[in-house]
Write a protein that holds these residues in place. Structure first.
Motif, PDB file in Angstrom:
ATOM      1  N   CYS A  38       2.300   5.386   9.493  1.00 37.31           N
ATOM      2  CA  CYS A  38       3.290   6.439   9.231  1.00 37.31           C
ATOM      3  C   CYS A  38       4.206   6.652  10.429  1.00 37.31           C
ATOM      4  O   CYS A  38       5.407   6.855  10.274  1.00 37.31           O
ATOM      5  CB  CYS A  38       2.585   7.748   8.877  1.00 37.31           C
ATOM      6  SG  CYS A  38       1.725   7.699   7.293  1.00 37.31           S
ATOM      7  N   ILE A  43      11.761   4.954   7.585  1.00 36.92           N
ATOM      8  CA  ILE A  43      12.326   4.731   6.255  1.00 36.92           C
ATOM      9  C   ILE A  43      13.664   5.453   6.164  1.00 36.92           C
ATOM     10  O   ILE A  43      13.761   6.636   6.482  1.00 36.92           O
ATOM     11  CB  ILE A  43      11.366   5.206   5.148  1.00 36.92           C
ATOM     12  CG1 ILE A  43      10.090   4.369   5.185  1.00 36.92           C
ATOM     13  CG2 ILE A  43      11.997   5.050   3.774  1.00 36.92           C
ATOM     14  CD1 ILE A  43       8.895   5.108   5.570  1.00 36.92           C
ATOM     15  N   ILE A  75      13.185  -0.158   5.423  1.00 38.94           N
ATOM     16  CA  ILE A  75      11.958   0.192   6.137  1.00 38.94           C
ATOM     17  C   ILE A  75      11.938  -0.648   7.403  1.00 38.94           C
ATOM     18  O   ILE A  75      11.961  -1.875   7.341  1.00 38.94           O
ATOM     19  CB  ILE A  75      10.702  -0.079   5.289  1.00 38.94           C
ATOM     20  CG1 ILE A  75      10.786   0.653   3.957  1.00 38.94           C
ATOM     21  CG2 ILE A  75       9.450   0.319   6.062  1.00 38.94           C
ATOM     22  CD1 ILE A  75       9.672   0.312   2.990  1.00 38.94           C
ATOM     23  N   THR A  85       2.808  -0.905   3.508  1.00 37.07           N
ATOM     24  CA  THR A  85       3.233   0.248   2.727  1.00 37.07           C
ATOM     25  C   THR A  85       3.331  -0.201   1.273  1.00 37.07           C
ATOM     26  O   THR A  85       3.278  -1.390   0.987  1.00 37.07           O
ATOM     27  CB  THR A  85       4.570   0.837   3.235  1.00 37.07           C
ATOM     28  OG1 THR A  85       4.817   2.070   2.560  1.00 37.07           O
ATOM     29  CG2 THR A  85       5.721  -0.115   3.027  1.00 37.07           C
ATOM     30  N   SER A  87       5.542   0.548  -2.423  1.00 36.52           N
ATOM     31  CA  SER A  87       6.721   1.200  -2.985  1.00 36.52           C
ATOM     32  C   SER A  87       6.344   2.376  -3.888  1.00 36.52           C
ATOM     33  O   SER A  87       7.107   3.329  -4.006  1.00 36.52           O
ATOM     34  CB  SER A  87       7.586   0.193  -3.740  1.00 36.52           C
ATOM     35  OG  SER A  87       6.837  -0.484  -4.718  1.00 36.52           O
ATOM     36  N   ASP A  89       4.376   4.673  -3.257  1.00 35.81           N
ATOM     37  CA  ASP A  89       4.091   5.861  -2.458  1.00 35.81           C
ATOM     38  C   ASP A  89       5.308   6.761  -2.282  1.00 35.81           C
ATOM     39  O   ASP A  89       5.203   7.835  -1.701  1.00 35.81           O
ATOM     40  CB  ASP A  89       3.563   5.464  -1.076  1.00 35.81           C
ATOM     41  CG  ASP A  89       2.189   4.819  -1.150  1.00 35.81           C
ATOM     42  OD1 ASP A  89       1.475   5.043  -2.144  1.00 35.81           O
ATOM     43  OD2 ASP A  89       1.840   4.078  -0.219  1.00 35.81           O
ATOM     44  N   TYR A  90       6.476   6.326  -2.766  1.00 36.39           N
ATOM     45  CA  TYR A  90       7.710   7.084  -2.576  1.00 36.39           C
ATOM     46  C   TYR A  90       8.145   7.709  -3.896  1.00 36.39           C
ATOM     47  O   TYR A  90       8.541   7.013  -4.817  1.00 36.39           O
ATOM     48  CB  TYR A  90       8.810   6.178  -2.001  1.00 36.39           C
ATOM     49  CG  TYR A  90       8.369   5.528  -0.716  1.00 36.39           C
ATOM     50  CD1 TYR A  90       8.353   6.251   0.466  1.00 36.39           C
ATOM     51  CD2 TYR A  90       7.911   4.220  -0.702  1.00 36.39           C
ATOM     52  CE1 TYR A  90       7.914   5.665   1.654  1.00 36.39           C
ATOM     53  CE2 TYR A  90       7.472   3.631   0.469  1.00 36.39           C
ATOM     54  CZ  TYR A  90       7.477   4.361   1.647  1.00 36.39           C
ATOM     55  OH  TYR A  90       7.030   3.787   2.798  1.00 36.39           O
ATOM     56  N   ARG A 142      10.189  11.503  -1.355  1.00 36.85           N
ATOM     57  CA  ARG A 142       9.003  12.080  -0.710  1.00 36.85           C
ATOM     58  C   ARG A 142       7.990  10.966  -0.499  1.00 36.85           C
ATOM     59  O   ARG A 142       7.610  10.277  -1.438  1.00 36.85           O
ATOM     60  CB  ARG A 142       8.393  13.166  -1.593  1.00 36.85           C
ATOM     61  CG  ARG A 142       7.129  13.796  -1.006  1.00 36.85           C
ATOM     62  CD  ARG A 142       6.475  14.787  -1.956  1.00 36.85           C
ATOM     63  NE  ARG A 142       7.414  15.793  -2.410  1.00 36.85           N
ATOM     64  CZ  ARG A 142       7.457  16.255  -3.663  1.00 36.85           C
ATOM     65  NH1 ARG A 142       6.644  15.783  -4.577  1.00 36.85           N
ATOM     66  NH2 ARG A 142       8.327  17.176  -4.009  1.00 36.85           N
ATOM     67  N   ASP A 143       7.566  10.790   0.751  1.00 35.52           N
ATOM     68  CA  ASP A 143       6.508   9.838   1.067  1.00 35.52           C
ATOM     69  C   ASP A 143       5.193  10.571   0.827  1.00 35.52           C
ATOM     70  O   ASP A 143       4.818  11.462   1.584  1.00 35.52           O
ATOM     71  CB  ASP A 143       6.624   9.381   2.520  1.00 35.52           C
ATOM     72  CG  ASP A 143       5.629   8.309   2.891  1.00 35.52           C
ATOM     73  OD1 ASP A 143       4.556   8.227   2.245  1.00 35.52           O
ATOM     74  OD2 ASP A 143       5.911   7.556   3.830  1.00 35.52           O
ATOM     75  N   THR A 144       4.501  10.214  -0.247  1.00 31.82           N
ATOM     76  CA  THR A 144       3.301  10.954  -0.646  1.00 31.82           C
ATOM     77  C   THR A 144       2.114  10.706   0.271  1.00 31.82           C
ATOM     78  O   THR A 144       1.202  11.517   0.322  1.00 31.82           O
ATOM     79  CB  THR A 144       2.908  10.607  -2.094  1.00 31.82           C
ATOM     80  OG1 THR A 144       2.671   9.194  -2.186  1.00 31.82           O
ATOM     81  CG2 THR A 144       4.012  10.999  -3.065  1.00 31.82           C
ATOM     82  N   CYS A 146       2.395   9.887   3.792  1.00 27.13           N
ATOM     83  CA  CYS A 146       2.662  10.423   5.130  1.00 27.13           C
ATOM     84  C   CYS A 146       3.162  11.868   5.095  1.00 27.13           C
ATOM     85  O   CYS A 146       3.414  12.452   6.148  1.00 27.13           O
ATOM     86  CB  CYS A 146       3.685   9.547   5.844  1.00 27.13           C
ATOM     87  SG  CYS A 146       3.092   7.869   6.136  1.00 27.13           S
ATOM     88  N   THR A 149       9.638  13.598   4.068  1.00 28.60           N
ATOM     89  CA  THR A 149      10.735  13.431   3.125  1.00 28.60           C
ATOM     90  C   THR A 149      11.800  12.537   3.751  1.00 28.60           C
ATOM     91  O   THR A 149      11.954  12.494   4.974  1.00 28.60           O
ATOM     92  CB  THR A 149      11.366  14.780   2.728  1.00 28.60           C
ATOM     93  OG1 THR A 149      11.817  15.442   3.902  1.00 28.60           O
ATOM     94  CG2 THR A 149      10.375  15.647   1.984  1.00 28.60           C
TER      95      THR A 149
END
Length: 155
Positions: A38, A43, A75, A85, A87, A89-90, A142-144, A146, A149
């Motif tokens: 993170c 990003i 990224i 990472t 994809s 997760d966003y 939103r990075d769920t 880490c 935002t």
């Protein structure tokens, strides 16, 4: 002549070639992004394109349930080791503060990667595709994992 060729080829087909030995498939490991991932992955949202009416890929066409939204992101791995990472997760957050998951079907049609491995000092750009209700306006990502935002350009 044709019959002769068939007779000569028949013993080759009947015998068959030995199958090569395959390497054992490694057991899958569960994906887990670390706090270091993170802190060392930057990003940036480069472009947002809402209101896409349909998608065309090399082998498929897809219509949205509402509207497709394409978010182009970059990224950058600022660290000195490989980071992972995903994809998925966003999440896309709209102006009503509702979170929307990535459209797996749209990502497959557009042949975008889901699991990403980024080398030290490398930058990767990709498109994230979402299927939002008609009238929903995208606000941010939103990075769920880490809990951060990512602002859209111009905001």
């Amino acid at each position: 002549m044709r019959r002769l060729m068939l007779l000569l080829a028949l013993p080759l087909v009947a015998c068959g070639a030995p199958e090569p030995e395959s390497a054992p498939i490694p057991a899958s490991t569960s994906f887990a992004r670390t706090p270091e991932d993170c802190s060392e992955l930057a990003i940036t949202a480069l472009e947002v394109q809402p209101g896409v009416a349909n998608l065309f890929g090399t082998h498929a066409e897809l219509l949205p349930k509402g509207q497709f939204v394409r978010v182009r992101i970059a990224i950058t791995n600022t660290g000195n080791r490989v980071h992972d990472t995903r994809s998925e997760d966003y999440q896309l957050v709209d102006t009503a503060a509702a979170g929307h998951r990535m459209s797996i079907d749209a990502m497959r049609v557009k042949r975008q990667l889901s699991d990403l491995e980024i080398g030290a000092g490398n930058r990767l750009e990709l498109d994230l595709w979402y299927d939002l209700p008609v009238g929903a306006i995208p606000r941010e990502l939103r990075d769920t994992v880490c809990a951060s935002t990512i602002a859209f350009p111009g905001r």
